[in-house]
Design a protein around this motif. Structure first.
Motif, short mmCIF file in Angstrom:
data_model
loop_
_atom_site.label_atom_id
_atom_site.label_comp_id
_atom_site.label_asym_id
_atom_site.label_seq_id
_atom_site.Cartn_x
_atom_site.Cartn_y
_atom_site.Cartn_z
N ASP A 67 17.06 -1.68 -3.75
CA ASP A 67 17.55 -2.66 -4.72
C ASP A 67 16.36 -3.33 -5.43
O ASP A 67 15.38 -3.70 -4.78
N GLY A 68 16.46 -3.48 -6.72
CA GLY A 68 15.38 -4.05 -7.50
C GLY A 68 14.60 -3.04 -8.31
O GLY A 68 13.98 -3.37 -9.31
N VAL B 160 9.74 0.68 -5.81
CA VAL B 160 9.14 0.41 -7.12
C VAL B 160 7.75 1.03 -7.23
O VAL B 160 7.33 1.45 -8.32
N ALA B 161 7.03 1.10 -6.09
CA ALA B 161 5.70 1.71 -6.12
C ALA B 161 5.79 3.22 -6.36
O ALA B 161 5.05 3.77 -7.17
N GLU B 162 6.72 3.88 -5.66
CA GLU B 162 6.86 5.33 -5.82
C GLU B 162 7.38 5.71 -7.21
O GLU B 162 7.11 6.80 -7.70
N ALA B 163 8.13 4.79 -7.83
CA ALA B 163 8.62 5.03 -9.19
C ALA B 163 7.55 4.69 -10.23
O ALA B 163 7.80 4.81 -11.44
N ARG B 164 6.37 4.28 -9.78
CA ARG B 164 5.24 3.94 -10.65
C ARG B 164 5.59 2.79 -11.60
O ARG B 164 5.19 2.78 -12.77
N ILE B 165 6.36 1.85 -11.07
CA ILE B 165 6.74 0.67 -11.86
C ILE B 165 5.82 -0.51 -11.55
O ILE B 165 5.61 -1.38 -12.39
N THR B 166 5.26 -0.52 -10.36
CA THR B 166 4.43 -1.64 -9.92
C THR B 166 3.13 -1.72 -10.72
O THR B 166 2.42 -0.73 -10.84
N ASP B 167 2.84 -2.91 -11.23
CA ASP B 167 1.56 -3.15 -11.89
C ASP B 167 0.49 -3.57 -10.89
O ASP B 167 -0.69 -3.33 -11.11
N ARG B 168 0.94 -4.19 -9.80
CA ARG B 168 -0.02 -4.69 -8.83
C ARG B 168 0.62 -4.77 -7.46
O ARG B 168 1.77 -5.20 -7.33
N ILE C 249 21.10 -6.40 -10.59
CA ILE C 249 22.00 -7.08 -11.52
C ILE C 249 21.32 -8.31 -12.13
O ILE C 249 21.36 -8.52 -13.35
N THR C 250 20.67 -9.11 -11.29
CA THR C 250 19.97 -10.29 -11.81
C THR C 250 18.81 -9.89 -12.72
O THR C 250 18.65 -10.43 -13.83
N PHE C 251 17.99 -8.94 -12.29
CA PHE C 251 16.82 -8.55 -13.08
C PHE C 251 17.23 -7.93 -14.42
O PHE C 251 16.56 -8.15 -15.43
#
Length: 360
Positions: A305-306, A337-345, A281-283
């Motif tokens: 979450d996130g 977030v890593a498994e969704a390939r969203i992480t840049d680093r 919600i915040t993000f």
């Protein structure tokens, strides 16, 4: 193999209640009970449990002292039971500093009004903290401004989840730092934020899954330890450089306005909303105000979450960093977030502070 649990509490009634709930889960086995902190240490050495549930206030030896000694003698994941009061919050934060990995309200009605749901949450929490191997010993706490941090649970080697290729660091291009975390977050946030200088040029938003009675004490503790200013967010607070605003427990924190003149709005949670506060919600609100200038960070925590909030930010051109598996207490939110390939680093907990200080 079932998770072997030692239940520690000076109340016979509470020991029996927790034992009955945990034993109802086929993946959990209660192997013993202890009546005080000293008894807990003896039983830990004798029974070698995978997880310990620990009360804080007990005769002979309190739970915080017992946790600290267990971490030096036979490090074991400890889940604290806490009263939802300001003093209870301060004691629980002391227990987390001593090496405990997470906490739950001692009144089951505070976990969930639904009795069966409260039981499920307790069992899920025990299984979650047991997934890693035992934590390393806790280093002694240090005074401000150096972070007091324990060594996180080590993990058996495993194949890392797929992640996007590491993108070059966009130094000087960020206008907001937003951090989301859950289990293990209090110690992780303390370690990260104490590394930031007082003149840190970005506003900071913090979303930590935590009850409403805990966030004032947690914000006060962080403010005392950090060079930056940390406060529990209040409705109407302006986002300011070098100031970290912690989302109040039990509510939602969203951002309104425009970049450079954004302010906080605190709202009640919708019926059925699981996380209070909720990182997504915040993000998602941040993505509307800072669509391509946010550095979003996901630290240790159970669940996912996130992930969707980071996805929205990433689609707008912002950058996402996540904590590595080895340094997480629970590798849930960063894994999502890593498994969704969203992480840049992917960054280790020990590196986060210096890396965040270096992007400005």
């Amino acid at each position: 193999m079932a998770v072997r649990v030692l239940v520690v509490d000076d109340s016979g009634f509470f020991r029996r209640r927790v034992t009955e709930i945990l034993d109802s889960d086929p993946q959990i086995e209660v192997v013993g009970a202890a009546v005080d902190g000293k008894d807990a240490i003896d039983k830990t050495m004798q029974l070698k449990p995978d997880v310990i549930t620990m009360d804080i206030e007990m005769p002979v030896m309190d739970g915080i002292t017992a946790v600290r000694r267990i971490m030096t003698m036979r490090p074991t994941p400890v889940l604290m039971f806490s009263s939802l009061t300001y003093d209870g919050a301060k004691a629980t934060l002391d227990a987390l500093d001593a090496g405990a990995v997470d906490f739950l309200p001692k009144r089951f009605d505070d976990i969930s009004k639904d009795r069966e749901e409260a039981k499920r949450k307790l069992c899920a929490q025990v299984r979650s903290v047991a997934k890693g191997s035992r934590p390393a010993p806790t280093p002694p706490p240090v005074s401000r401004p150096t972070a007091a941090a324990r060594t996180p649970i080590s993990r058996p080697a495993s194949a890392p989840p797929p992640a996007a290729p590491s993108a070059p660091v966009r130094r000087g291009s960020f206008k907001l730092l937003a951090i989301g975390t859950s289990t293990g977050g209090p110690v992780a946030l303390q370690k990260v934020l104490t590394a930031l200088p007082a003149n840190y040029p970005m506003p900071i938003l913090l979303v930590q899954h935590m009850p409403g009675t805990f966030t004032p004490a947690f914000a006060a503790r962080l403010d005392q330890l950090c060079n930056i200013k940390v406060k529990e967010a209040a409705d109407g607070d302006m986002l300011q450089p070098g100031v970290a605003l912690l989302a109040p427990g039990g509510k939602q924190m969203v951002i309104e306005g425009r970049s450079g003149a954004a302010r906080v709005k605190i709202t009640e949670s919708d019926a059925g909303q699981f996380y209070k506060p909720c990182v997504d919600i915040t993000f998602n609100s941040v993505a509307k105000i800072y669509p391509n200038t946010t550095l979003a960070v996901i630290l240790t925590g159970m669940g996912a979450d996130g992930r969707e909030g980071c996805r929205t930010l990433k689609q707008g051109g912002s950058t996402v960093w996540s904590q590595d598996e080895a340094s997480c207490v629970v590798y849930g939110m960063p894994m999502a977030v890593a498994e969704a390939r969203i992480t840049d680093r992917v960054v280790t907990l020990d590196q986060f502070g210096s890396e965040l200080a270096g992007v400005v």
